[in-house]
Write a protein that holds these residues in place. Structure first.
Motif, PDB file in Angstrom:
ATOM      1  N   ARG A 152      -3.765   3.515  69.907  1.00 25.59           N
ATOM      2  CA  ARG A 152      -3.462   2.688  71.077  1.00 25.59           C
ATOM      3  C   ARG A 152      -3.724   1.208  70.782  1.00 25.59           C
ATOM      4  O   ARG A 152      -4.441   0.518  71.497  1.00 25.59           O
ATOM      5  CB  ARG A 152      -4.255   3.142  72.303  1.00 25.59           C
ATOM      6  N   PHE A 169       4.138   3.448  72.584  1.00 25.95           N
ATOM      7  CA  PHE A 169       3.800   4.631  73.388  1.00 25.95           C
ATOM      8  C   PHE A 169       4.140   5.935  72.662  1.00 25.95           C
ATOM      9  O   PHE A 169       3.572   6.973  72.976  1.00 25.95           O
ATOM     10  CB  PHE A 169       4.552   4.599  74.724  1.00 25.95           C
ATOM     11  N   SER A 209      -3.609   0.184  77.033  1.00 28.27           N
ATOM     12  CA  SER A 209      -3.672   1.453  77.757  1.00 28.27           C
ATOM     13  C   SER A 209      -2.255   1.835  78.176  1.00 28.27           C
ATOM     14  O   SER A 209      -1.620   1.110  78.957  1.00 28.27           O
ATOM     15  CB  SER A 209      -4.557   1.334  78.997  1.00 28.27           C
ATOM     16  N   PRO A 211       0.893   3.764  80.095  1.00 21.88           N
ATOM     17  CA  PRO A 211       1.037   4.260  81.473  1.00 21.88           C
ATOM     18  C   PRO A 211       0.693   5.749  81.547  1.00 21.88           C
ATOM     19  O   PRO A 211       0.931   6.507  80.599  1.00 21.88           O
ATOM     20  CB  PRO A 211       2.520   4.030  81.777  1.00 21.88           C
ATOM     21  N   GLU A 212       0.114   6.161  82.663  1.00 20.00           N
ATOM     22  CA  GLU A 212      -0.229   7.562  82.843  1.00 20.00           C
ATOM     23  C   GLU A 212       1.048   8.408  82.945  1.00 20.00           C
ATOM     24  O   GLU A 212       2.019   8.011  83.565  1.00 20.00           O
ATOM     25  CB  GLU A 212      -1.075   7.747  84.104  1.00 20.00           C
ATOM     26  N   ASP A 213       1.005   9.560  82.302  1.00 17.49           N
ATOM     27  CA  ASP A 213       2.107  10.536  82.348  1.00 17.49           C
ATOM     28  C   ASP A 213       3.422   9.962  81.847  1.00 17.49           C
ATOM     29  O   ASP A 213       4.508  10.381  82.282  1.00 17.49           O
ATOM     30  CB  ASP A 213       2.287  11.075  83.777  1.00 17.49           C
ATOM     31  N   PHE A 214       3.356   8.993  80.935  1.00 18.11           N
ATOM     32  CA  PHE A 214       4.595   8.437  80.384  1.00 18.11           C
ATOM     33  C   PHE A 214       5.208   9.446  79.419  1.00 18.11           C
ATOM     34  O   PHE A 214       4.522   9.997  78.559  1.00 18.11           O
ATOM     35  CB  PHE A 214       4.321   7.121  79.659  1.00 18.11           C
ATOM     36  N   ASP A 215       6.520   9.691  79.565  1.00 17.79           N
ATOM     37  CA  ASP A 215       7.232  10.649  78.726  1.00 17.79           C
ATOM     38  C   ASP A 215       8.192   9.888  77.814  1.00 17.79           C
ATOM     39  O   ASP A 215       9.256   9.447  78.249  1.00 17.79           O
ATOM     40  CB  ASP A 215       8.013  11.629  79.604  1.00 17.79           C
TER      41      ASP A 215
END
Length: 331
Positions: A152, A169, A209, A211-215
């Motif tokens: 990261r 990401f 950091s 993004p949360e739940d990034f696909d």
């Protein structure tokens, strides 16, 4: 090179890289005379490595084809490239029994140095595959990006449009291409970069950091479907979601189940006639919801097919188009 064993292995490496090599060239490469080359060839044969002798002016030695696979001699970067390709190929093969790529990777991992094996594992963990894998890009580039994804940390990439700083990401292999997905600091937005347009990368000491739940896969598919296309189309298909997914490629658009039945195909396209031809080839009923220009393109395609049908039905008297050809034109 002082040890005969080292020279024997070096001889094998040269033959693997070059194919047919003259004896005098092998002698120069190994810093020995041609008699020593013959001894080393004999040693390889005794080890079960099939080395052929080719006589004549352009003769020399080469590895025989169709025989037992000889031991491979790989430099570190070559071993990493092969292991990375196998790791991605194994991921794209799907669930079930281990694939040949999986089994080959297990064998290669046994002999990789620990540091190289860890980098390959990092690449596999940071990469998502949507189907049959492509050839691995430059190993050092892919490994550097994968390490930054796992750590990261921001990377500086040398892109064909200029240098960029990107929060990576994930890596995605789709339709035989590699993509980097991340936040582009220059554009202040999430962007997709093709790795064949990136010539270098360096990890920067700057954490981020994601993004949360990034696909990453979903983002790449959406970008390839809608990004920069001239037209957005919506078509209702009289079928179920599983059948639509089995028939249509992932890049044809997004498939959404409709509450009242059927599936909505939402696409981004550059040329509407191409979309009209795709729809005409589907086995289900469909309704174009937009844009109106797609209806016109579909109408033109149907008219073309109707004309071809009429000409075909009237072709019983002689060859098709004879009248037109006699007038100096073609249908």
């Amino acid at each position: 090179m002082s040890r005969p064993t080292t020279r024997v292995l070096s001889l094998l490496e040269v033959l693997q890289d070059r194919g047919l090599v003259p004896a005098d060239e092998l002698a120069r490469r190994l810093e020995v005379d041609t008699r020593a080359v013959r001894r080393y060839v004999t040693a390889l044969r005794e080890l079960g490595v099939p080395v052929e002798s080719v006589r004549g002016r352009y003769g020399g030695y080469r590895l025989a084809r169709g025989a037992r696979l000889p031991p491979l001699m790989l430099a570190d970067e070559e071993a990493v490239a092969v292991a990375a390709a196998l790791a991605v190929a194994g991921e794209g093969a799907g669930a079930g029994e281990p694939s040949p790529a999986d089994r080959a990777l297990i064998k290669l991992n046994r002999v990789l140095p620990a540091a190289l094996r860890q980098r390959v594992d990092t690449l596999a963990a940071a990469t998502s595959v949507t189907g049959p894998a492509a050839l691995t890009p430059d190993p050092e580039l892919a490994l550097t990006l994968a390490t930054a994804v796992r750590a990261r940390r921001t990377v500086r990439i040398e892109h064909s449009t200029g240098p960029r700083e990107v929060d990576p990401f994930g890596l995605v292999v789709h339709a035989r291409r590699w993509y980097l997905v991340g936040h582009d600091h220059l554009r202040d937005a999430v962007r997709v970069f093709r790795l064949d347009r990136v010539t270098g990368a360096a990890e920067l000491p700057r954490p981020f950091s994601p993004p949360e739940d990034f696909d990453p896969v979903a983002h790449v598919l959406h970008a390839l479907t809608f990004g920069g296309w001239a037209h957005r189309t919506e078509v209702w298909l009289d079928t179920d979601l599983d059948s639509a997914r089995a028939r249509l490629p992932a890049t044809s658009g997004e498939l959404r189940p409709c509450p009242d039945g059927g599936v909505l195909l939402v696409s981004g396209v550059e040329q509407l006639p191409g979309m009209a031809r795709l729809l005409a080839g589907l086995p289900w009923r469909f309704t174009v919801l937009g844009p109106p220009a797609l209806v016109d393109a579909l109408d033109a395609h149907v008219a073309s097919l109707t004309g071809a049908l009429a000409r075909s039905r009237g072709a019983g008297q002689g060859r098709p188009g004879d009248e037109d050809r006699s007038a100096g034109t073609f249908p």
